[in-house]
Design a protein around this motif. Sequence first.
Motif, PDB file in Angstrom:
ATOM      1  N   ALA A   1       1.052  -1.054   0.168  1.00 33.93           N
ATOM      2  CA  ALA A   1      -0.096   0.004   0.035  1.00 33.93           C
ATOM      3  C   ALA A   1       1.088   1.262  -0.145  1.00 33.93           C
ATOM      4  CB  ALA A   1      -0.916  -0.074   1.190  1.00 33.93           C
TER       5      ALA A   1
ATOM      6  N   LEU B   1       1.134   4.230  -2.995  1.00 31.39           N
ATOM      7  CA  LEU B   1       0.447   5.526  -2.791  1.00 31.39           C
ATOM      8  C   LEU B   1       1.561   6.525  -3.075  1.00 31.39           C
ATOM      9  CD1 LEU B   1      -1.689   4.824   0.514  1.00 31.39           C
ATOM     10  CD2 LEU B   1      -2.585   5.494  -1.807  1.00 31.39           C
TER      11      LEU B   1
ATOM     12  N   VAL C   1      -3.647  -0.818  -5.920  1.00 33.09           N
ATOM     13  CA  VAL C   1      -3.613   0.623  -5.607  1.00 33.09           C
ATOM     14  C   VAL C   1      -3.425   1.315  -6.781  1.00 33.09           C
ATOM     15  CG1 VAL C   1      -2.606   2.412  -4.253  1.00 33.09           C
ATOM     16  CG2 VAL C   1      -3.353   0.231  -3.069  1.00 33.09           C
TER      17      VAL C   1
ATOM     18  N   THR D   1      -6.155   1.705  -9.271  1.00 32.83           N
ATOM     19  CA  THR D   1      -7.292   2.519  -9.084  1.00 32.83           C
ATOM     20  C   THR D   1      -7.458   3.620  -9.953  1.00 32.83           C
ATOM     21  OG1 THR D   1      -7.021   1.977  -6.989  1.00 32.83           O
ATOM     22  CG2 THR D   1      -8.842   3.591  -7.356  1.00 32.83           C
TER      23      THR D   1
ATOM     24  N   ARG E   1     -10.504   8.461  -8.534  1.00 32.40           N
ATOM     25  CA  ARG E   1      -9.863   9.640  -7.636  1.00 32.40           C
ATOM     26  C   ARG E   1     -10.375  11.022  -7.833  1.00 32.40           C
ATOM     27  NH1 ARG E   1      -4.334   7.597  -6.262  1.00 32.40           N
ATOM     28  NH2 ARG E   1      -4.077   5.439  -6.940  1.00 32.40           N
TER      29      ARG E   1
ATOM     30  N   ILE F   1     -11.118   8.666   1.544  1.00 31.38           N
ATOM     31  CA  ILE F   1     -10.735   7.928   0.296  1.00 31.38           C
ATOM     32  C   ILE F   1     -10.299   6.783   0.596  1.00 31.38           C
ATOM     33  CG2 ILE F   1      -8.948   8.571  -1.337  1.00 31.38           C
ATOM     34  CD1 ILE F   1      -9.247  11.305  -1.106  1.00 31.38           C
ATOM     35  N   LEU F   2      -9.395   6.645   1.553  1.00 33.17           N
ATOM     36  CA  LEU F   2      -8.874   5.096   1.969  1.00 33.17           C
ATOM     37  C   LEU F   2      -9.899   4.160   1.971  1.00 33.17           C
ATOM     38  CD1 LEU F   2      -6.126   3.739   2.470  1.00 33.17           C
ATOM     39  CD2 LEU F   2      -6.714   4.202   4.880  1.00 33.17           C
TER      40      LEU F   2
ATOM     41  N   LEU G   1     -10.041   3.261  -2.018  1.00 34.22           N
ATOM     42  CA  LEU G   1      -9.010   2.600  -2.258  1.00 34.22           C
ATOM     43  C   LEU G   1      -9.130   1.213  -1.815  1.00 34.22           C
ATOM     44  CD1 LEU G   1      -5.955   5.039  -1.476  1.00 34.22           C
ATOM     45  CD2 LEU G   1      -6.584   4.000  -3.698  1.00 34.22           C
TER      46      LEU G   1
ATOM     47  N   ALA H   1      -9.013  -2.086  -4.365  1.00 37.21           N
ATOM     48  CA  ALA H   1      -7.590  -2.716  -4.640  1.00 37.21           C
ATOM     49  C   ALA H   1      -7.857  -4.106  -3.938  1.00 37.21           C
ATOM     50  CB  ALA H   1      -6.534  -2.226  -3.672  1.00 37.21           C
TER      51      ALA H   1
END
Lengths: 253, 258
Positions: free
Chosen positions: B80, B84, B142, B145, B150, B163-164, B168, B172
């Motif tokens: 992750a 990111l 990730v 995505t 986004r 958002i997480l 995401l 994911a």
Amino acid sequence: MLALANAAKGFLPLVIAIGVWQYAGDKESALFPPPATWWPAIADLIAADTFFPALNATLSLIGLSLAAASLVGFVLGLVIGTLPGFRHWTSLVLEYLRALPPPVIIPLAVLLLGYTMTMKVSVIAFAAFWPVMLNTIAGVSQIHNLTFDVARSLRMTWFETLSKVVLPATIPSLLLGIRIALPQSVVVTLVVEMFTGESGIGSLMIAAQRNFNAAEVFGLLAVMGLFGYGLTAAFSGLERAILRRWPLSASAS
Amino acid sequence: MKLSPLLRGIGGLLVFVLAWEFLIQSGMIRFQYLPPPSAIAIAFNELIATPTMYAEMMHTIGAALGSWVIAAMIGIVLGAALGLSKSLRTYTMTSIEVLRPLPPVALIPVALLMFGFSLKTELFVIAIPAIWPILVGTMGGVLSTSTRLREVARSLKLHRSEILFKILIPAAAPSVLVGCRLSMSLSLVLAIVVEMIGNPEGLGYAVVREAQALNPNLMFAYIILIGLLGVLFNHFLVVASKILLPGEFRRPNSLMGR
């Protein structure tokens, strides 16, 4: 150029780790010898004329077994892929054999065949032929039905259909299968060599560990890392070179 | 008469076993240590009545699952983070690409040197290689995505944690699960290998022990057991993925389907 610079940046953690190990590590450590002692250990093996014969034995065992696995996997894949009835009949047997972790058949193979080259090659090939076979089956099933209709309207026999339609269309899948099989055959080759302790890098590693020669163990580990990386890179290059000339891409049909 | 694919599969298995039995009993193939299936079946029956076998089985399953959990925790967190942060990727990816093709079994001598014959050796040798599929799967999940998702998140002014958790993780999850599945089957294989070469415990060692005792019936019984365990692991993973992410998975590479 930018990509190359980025790739170089990516080495940073590895370089730092090795640097810290070299300068902060205990020079006399029995368990974690600093990286500078690894090369002399390998040089000793080279001087004793054991390193290159071992590397050669490992490489030829991998090559031979991978060739056998590719041949058996490709032929079985073509047969199972083109004859759905055969596929059903063999499904349970194959599904069970595939779930079996390949190294467990080493003791069995030793009992049946002894410490022979045949034993080693069959064990490694048994582990490596699955990805080749499964990818070949997938490759056959990706061929458009229309293509088979054309073959039928041209009154091609089963064998003609196989050699003129199926074979050319499944080569890319075959290559993909071999690429997946390659690291697996490296692993099982090492297991076989460690288990038998006869020849190859695997047996050198186990011998070094039994003698508590840590520098040699880590040196051979680094060699195996380079070896794995080099083999993977070499095969990817070969695959690209073949596919560049190939008229049909894997998806086009 | 058309048989269903499953019945044909069972038929194929029966033909295979009967042919094996016939070839041995009739003396057409003769290996000193190749028993007929009937003898293996008798040994297998005795084996499942032996209490020590269950301890060996629990040892192997424990080593495989324990390492898998460690690998999953490390792999998901690192994957992750790598997915990111672009700069983190720049500064580590080459190292990861160099370390990843290292054959897992090459770690066995190193682990033996450090930990001797112990469970730690097993955890070390299984967990490190099992990290890679999860790490790569998580990072890929990730990264892939879609930018549209986004953008939606940004235009809805979602909070970072929202958002997480809302974008995401759900996006994911399928590729994380694929990674977890790959590494779980890898864990079982590696557990068996370490027990054969490194730590003399569990089912892997049992096969070697019975082979060295020239006891092929019992050795085959153990091999059958390990195979069944492998089938069970695969089946469990397929079912778990289907329950966790319904509709997401068709079974890839299956011989049973169609």
